[in-house]
Design a protein around this motif. Structure first.
Motif, PDB file in Angstrom:
ATOM      1  N   LEU A 545     -10.264 -44.728  14.268  1.00 19.77           N
ATOM      2  CA  LEU A 545     -10.983 -43.122  14.884  1.00 19.77           C
ATOM      3  C   LEU A 545     -11.044 -42.365  13.759  1.00 19.77           C
ATOM      4  CD1 LEU A 545      -8.995 -42.397  18.054  1.00 19.77           C
ATOM      5  CD2 LEU A 545     -11.121 -43.248  17.835  1.00 19.77           C
ATOM      6  N   PHE A 546     -10.028 -42.415  12.665  1.00 17.76           N
ATOM      7  CA  PHE A 546     -10.288 -41.454  11.759  1.00 17.76           C
ATOM      8  C   PHE A 546      -9.856 -42.247  10.095  1.00 17.76           C
ATOM      9  CE2 PHE A 546      -5.848 -41.339  13.048  1.00 17.76           C
ATOM     10  CZ  PHE A 546      -5.073 -41.688  11.872  1.00 17.76           C
ATOM     11  N   GLU A 547     -10.470 -41.685   8.965  1.00 13.26           N
ATOM     12  CA  GLU A 547     -10.175 -42.233   7.873  1.00 13.26           C
ATOM     13  C   GLU A 547      -9.236 -41.245   6.842  1.00 13.26           C
ATOM     14  OE1 GLU A 547     -11.303 -45.266   7.396  1.00 13.26           O
ATOM     15  OE2 GLU A 547     -13.196 -45.444   8.401  1.00 13.26           O
ATOM     16  N   GLU A 548      -8.624 -42.035   6.150  1.00 17.11           N
ATOM     17  CA  GLU A 548      -7.749 -41.553   5.188  1.00 17.11           C
ATOM     18  C   GLU A 548      -8.255 -41.663   3.919  1.00 17.11           C
ATOM     19  OE1 GLU A 548      -3.357 -42.411   6.708  1.00 17.11           O
ATOM     20  OE2 GLU A 548      -4.881 -44.077   7.525  1.00 17.11           O
ATOM     21  N   LEU A 549      -7.764 -40.791   2.935  1.00 18.85           N
ATOM     22  CA  LEU A 549      -8.240 -40.855   1.485  1.00 18.85           C
ATOM     23  C   LEU A 549      -6.955 -41.120   0.649  1.00 18.85           C
ATOM     24  CD1 LEU A 549     -10.662 -37.977   1.152  1.00 18.85           C
ATOM     25  CD2 LEU A 549     -10.980 -40.282   1.235  1.00 18.85           C
ATOM     26  N   LEU A 550      -5.791 -41.057   1.293  1.00 19.13           N
ATOM     27  CA  LEU A 550      -4.563 -41.419   0.477  1.00 19.13           C
ATOM     28  C   LEU A 550      -3.540 -42.176   1.422  1.00 19.13           C
ATOM     29  CD1 LEU A 550      -3.662 -38.122  -1.229  1.00 19.13           C
ATOM     30  CD2 LEU A 550      -4.380 -40.050  -2.203  1.00 19.13           C
ATOM     31  N   ALA A 551      -2.801 -43.152   0.756  1.00 22.88           N
ATOM     32  CA  ALA A 551      -1.919 -44.079   1.578  1.00 22.88           C
ATOM     33  C   ALA A 551      -0.702 -43.089   1.691  1.00 22.88           C
ATOM     34  CB  ALA A 551      -1.625 -45.242   0.823  1.00 22.88           C
ATOM     35  N   ASP A 552       0.325 -43.506   2.783  1.00 21.93           N
ATOM     36  CA  ASP A 552       1.590 -42.793   2.884  1.00 21.93           C
ATOM     37  C   ASP A 552       2.558 -42.505   1.752  1.00 21.93           C
ATOM     38  OD1 ASP A 552       0.481 -42.505   5.252  1.00 21.93           O
ATOM     39  OD2 ASP A 552       1.642 -44.264   6.142  1.00 21.93           O
ATOM     40  N   ASP A 553       2.433 -43.644   0.950  1.00 17.21           N
ATOM     41  CA  ASP A 553       3.498 -43.505  -0.058  1.00 17.21           C
ATOM     42  C   ASP A 553       2.965 -43.185  -1.437  1.00 17.21           C
ATOM     43  OD1 ASP A 553       2.068 -45.706  -0.020  1.00 17.21           O
ATOM     44  OD2 ASP A 553       4.003 -46.929  -0.609  1.00 17.21           O
ATOM     45  N   GLU A 554       1.553 -42.798  -1.313  1.00 11.57           N
ATOM     46  CA  GLU A 554       1.077 -42.167  -2.605  1.00 11.57           C
ATOM     47  C   GLU A 554       0.889 -40.604  -2.573  1.00 11.57           C
ATOM     48  OE1 GLU A 554      -2.525 -45.442  -3.179  1.00 11.57           O
ATOM     49  OE2 GLU A 554      -2.828 -43.709  -2.140  1.00 11.57           O
ATOM     50  N   HIS A 555       0.951 -39.966  -4.002  1.00 10.04           N
ATOM     51  CA  HIS A 555       0.893 -38.784  -3.844  1.00 10.04           C
ATOM     52  C   HIS A 555      -0.308 -38.292  -5.045  1.00 10.04           C
ATOM     53  CE1 HIS A 555       3.786 -39.566  -7.226  1.00 10.04           C
ATOM     54  NE2 HIS A 555       3.059 -38.654  -7.771  1.00 10.04           N
ATOM     55  N   THR A 556      -0.945 -37.089  -4.933  1.00 14.46           N
ATOM     56  CA  THR A 556      -1.905 -36.948  -5.946  1.00 14.46           C
ATOM     57  C   THR A 556      -1.649 -35.792  -7.036  1.00 14.46           C
ATOM     58  OG1 THR A 556      -2.878 -35.374  -4.511  1.00 14.46           O
ATOM     59  CG2 THR A 556      -3.683 -37.626  -4.069  1.00 14.46           C
ATOM     60  N   ARG A 557      -2.497 -35.893  -8.053  1.00 17.35           N
ATOM     61  CA  ARG A 557      -2.106 -34.896  -8.842  1.00 17.35           C
ATOM     62  C   ARG A 557      -3.654 -34.234  -9.273  1.00 17.35           C
ATOM     63  NH1 ARG A 557      -1.540 -39.344 -12.338  1.00 17.35           N
ATOM     64  NH2 ARG A 557      -2.750 -39.407 -14.326  1.00 17.35           N
ATOM     65  N   PRO A 558      -3.558 -32.902  -9.544  1.00 18.66           N
ATOM     66  CA  PRO A 558      -5.055 -32.309  -9.882  1.00 18.66           C
ATOM     67  C   PRO A 558      -5.447 -32.980 -11.127  1.00 18.66           C
ATOM     68  CG  PRO A 558      -3.251 -30.796 -10.249  1.00 18.66           C
ATOM     69  CD  PRO A 558      -2.589 -31.706  -9.761  1.00 18.66           C
ATOM     70  N   THR A 559      -6.866 -32.712 -11.345  1.00 17.06           N
ATOM     71  CA  THR A 559      -7.718 -32.624 -12.534  1.00 17.06           C
ATOM     72  C   THR A 559      -8.449 -31.638 -12.688  1.00 17.06           C
ATOM     73  OG1 THR A 559      -9.788 -33.432 -11.463  1.00 17.06           O
ATOM     74  CG2 THR A 559      -8.029 -35.333 -11.569  1.00 17.06           C
ATOM     75  N   PRO A 560      -8.920 -31.596 -14.116  1.00 14.14           N
ATOM     76  CA  PRO A 560      -9.789 -30.186 -14.448  1.00 14.14           C
ATOM     77  C   PRO A 560     -10.925 -30.008 -13.321  1.00 14.14           C
ATOM     78  CG  PRO A 560      -9.241 -31.479 -16.401  1.00 14.14           C
ATOM     79  CD  PRO A 560      -8.756 -32.504 -15.004  1.00 14.14           C
ATOM     80  N   HIS A 561     -11.460 -31.070 -12.566  1.00 17.30           N
ATOM     81  CA  HIS A 561     -12.375 -30.919 -11.988  1.00 17.30           C
ATOM     82  C   HIS A 561     -11.955 -30.765 -10.335  1.00 17.30           C
ATOM     83  CE1 HIS A 561     -16.092 -31.522  -9.770  1.00 17.30           C
ATOM     84  NE2 HIS A 561     -16.626 -31.465 -10.798  1.00 17.30           N
ATOM     85  N   PRO A 562     -12.583 -29.692  -9.759  1.00 18.99           N
ATOM     86  CA  PRO A 562     -11.891 -29.143  -8.486  1.00 18.99           C
ATOM     87  C   PRO A 562     -12.253 -30.307  -7.314  1.00 18.99           C
ATOM     88  CG  PRO A 562     -13.924 -28.010  -8.895  1.00 18.99           C
ATOM     89  CD  PRO A 562     -13.441 -28.592 -10.318  1.00 18.99           C
TER      90      PRO A 562
END
Length: 623
Positions: A545-562
């Motif tokens: 029904l829906f899509e995700e962009l990150l897996a549960d045990d992943e985290h993200t950090r920002p980049t210079p591009h918004p």
């Protein structure tokens, strides 16, 4: 012949300006004297003008006054005239002082003379343009379909100006919510009232078409305006984006129907042009899957940065022919190589890389259609998406490619289908290769692409054209969407920023309900849900029904591009790749169920199971 004609026009313009110099000097002298000029004063004036005339003509030449065409006189032309007149007055004043004639002229003459001269030179040019436009476009009376322009900003001004030259359209009014513009005239067309009054003015003016000339407004405003147009029963069109509008590029030919993309919340992408120039300009760049939607757009955008050579790789002859022709027409100065081949064919891939030595590879070749890959084609999806990625990536390492950018998908996160699992497995292949390679591997995940091959928009449009029904799998189905150019831009941007081994996650904006997308397309087709039904058919194999962009045990950090973030993905164990390659190179073709079973072993987060289904349930109307 053309040169003679141009020289003749320049001579006539210079002759006109010489007469204007004489008239301006005479008018200034008469006005200052406030009485008829004596013969002695006329002699002094004639002598002064004899010096002023060639000097002013010479200054005009230096400022490019005679390079313009009177019929197309514009603000820059008038500015050149004014600068030339002011500069010429200074030069003439100095010359008259040198020859001893300056004391005979007072300060008032030097103020009035350039004013009169600028008025005569600029005014005659504007008058000529007005006459020519009236003779070409003004005698048609009621020629063209009446149209209302929605908006009264810069885009509207340029649009009204261009439509005034068109035989197809006739602008009868403008509507804008800015009360300060109410009743004003723009290019001779009156601002009648607010956009909300379109139904009233459409009926009064017998208008059946409206053009939205507000390219920079928020998507909520565009949706509201489209709804107002529907209420007014007028066809709604729009102009290009603001970046295209700037510089007077809005033309009648660029007016197009409002597309579903215009109604989505997508902010414009800002690219690091300097970084992309450093990455791509003067380099040999290879794109796999070059004939596909994303691959072809990548090729077009890479070509704009002037690579030394663009190497296209695709197994579809027809798709390759189309992008090859398009690139040669739009970028004739860029060498293009169109290599037909299969990414699984290691010898062919190696041959192409050895022959052309690409510095950067963008790997977009993949099987992407979820239901087709889920049943009857699961092993082909594994071979093409995983083994194919390994073959191209391994060749990139062998032939010293600097950067390898892998185009992935949001379906690789907690995959519920074979396609998503194979893309996650391909990401892991790139991660494993990065640990022992100087080639920098970057992975980019994004969601659904509007208008790409196999996407819902072309399918919905075909169903609408046939009279319906429009089939939606589930009323709660949501997806992230972005345009093909936007997706390609962010792939390039990620390739520019990556240092090696990162998985870039795109800001996909807000998720969109598929049923709302269908309703928007029906509305834009000037139909209603009573004419085109929406029917729910149930989720297809492998869909969620829906899509995700990150897996549960992943985290993200920002980049210079918004619009880009970096996901910290699970690391790949040492020796993992050897076991995977043994499975990929098995001698037999596993069944679909065996493929799904083994994928679960390689991608532990891969989930298969029961999916909610609806069988041809009519959708409730949105009202």
């Amino acid at each position: 012949m053309q040169s003679l004609r141009a020289d003749g026009r320049a001579f006539a313009a210079a002759l006109h300006d010489g007469i204007a110099v004489a008239l301006a000097g005479l008018l200034a002298a008469i006005l200052v004297a406030n009485q008829p000029l004596s013969s002695e004063a006329l002699d002094r004036l004639a002598t002064a003008l004899a010096v002023a005339l060639p000097l002013q003509i010479g200054v005009n030449l230096l400022f490019g006054v005679y390079q313009g065409i009177w019929r197309y006189t514009s603000l820059p032309d008038i500015q050149r005239v004014i600068f030339a007149v002011v500069s010429g007055t200074v030069v003439v004043s100095g010359a008259l002082s040198i020859v001893g004639l300056d004391p005979n002229l007072g300060h008032r003459e030097y103020v009035l003379y350039p004013v009169f001269l600028a008025m005569l030179m600029a005014g005659s040019r504007m008058a000529y343009r007005s006459f020519m436009e009236w003779s070409l476009y003004g005698r048609g009376g009621e020629v063209g379909l009446p149209v209302v322009v929605l908006g009264a900003g810069d885009a509207a001004v340029g649009l009204v100006k261009e439509l005034g030259r068109s035989q197809e359209w006739r602008v009868v009014g403008l509507l804008d919510d800015d009360t300060s513009k109410r009743g004003r005239l723009l290019q001779g067309v009156r601002v009648l009232g607010p956009v909300e009054d379109l139904p009233r003015f459409a009926q009064r003016l017998k208008v059946r078409h409206a053009i939205i000339a507000m390219p920079s407004v928020a998507y909520q405003v565009r949706r509201r305006v489209v709804e107002i147009c529907k209420q007014a029963r007028v066809s709604v069109m729009t102009v290009p984006t603001l970046n295209t509008v700037v510089g007077g590029k809005v033309t009648a030919a660029r007016v197009r129907k409002v597309a579903v993309e215009d109604l989505m919340k997508r902010d414009p992408v800002t690219l690091d042009d300097a970084g992309l120039h450093d990455l791509l300009s003067g380099q040999v760049v290879m794109v796999t899957g070059a004939g596909g939607s994303i691959g072809a757009e990548l090729c077009r955008q890479i070509a704009a940065f002037q690579p030394a050579m663009l190497v296209l790789f695709d197994q579809s002859e027809y798709a390759m022919y189309r992008i090859d022709e398009a690139l040669r027409e739009s970028f004739p100065e860029i060498p293009v190589v169109s290599a037909i081949g299969d990414v699984k064919n290691a010898k062919r891939v190696a041959q192409v890389m050895h022959q052309y030595s690409p510095a950067h590879v963008f790997h977009a070749a993949a099987y992407k259609h979820v239901p087709l890959m889920e049943e009857a084609n699961a092993w082909e999806a594994v071979q093409n998406n995983v083994l194919g990625t390994y073959v191209v990536a391994r060749a990139a390492i062998d032939f010293k490619v600097k950067k390898f950018v892998f185009v992935s998908t949001d379906k690789a996160v907690n995959p519920t289908n074979v396609m998503g699992a194979t893309k996650r497995l391909a990401e892991m292949v790139c991660q494993a290769l990065q640990t022992t390679s100087t080639t920098r591997f970057e992975m980019v995940r994004f969601g659904n692409v509007l208008g790409s091959a196999g996407s819902v928009i072309p399918k919905f449009q075909e169903q609408i054209d046939r009279g319906g029904p429009v089939t939606v799998t589930h009323p709660e189905m949501v997806r992230y969407f972005m345009s093909i150019p936007e997706a390609a831009q962010l792939v390039l941007q990620a390739g520019c920023m990556g240092l090696g081994g990162e998985i870039f996650v795109m800001d996909m904006g807000e998720p969109v309900k598929i049923v709302d997308l269908a309703r928007d397309m029906i509305r834009l087709s000037e139909l209603s849900e009573s004419e085109i039904r929406i029917v729910y058919t149930g989720l297809r194999p492998g869909e969620k029904l829906f899509e995700e962009l990150l897996a549960d045990d992943e985290h993200t950090r920002p980049t210079p591009h918004p619009k880009l973030r970096i996901a910290k993905a699970r690391e790949v164990a040492e020796g993992w790749l050897d076991g995977l390659l043994a499975w990929l190179n098995t001698d037999r073709v596993p069944t679909d169920s065996e493929v799904r079973r083994d994928l679960k072993r390689w991608v532990p987060e891969f989930q298969t199971g029961q999916r909610p289904r609806l069988k041809s349930v009519p959708a409730k109307s949105s009202g």
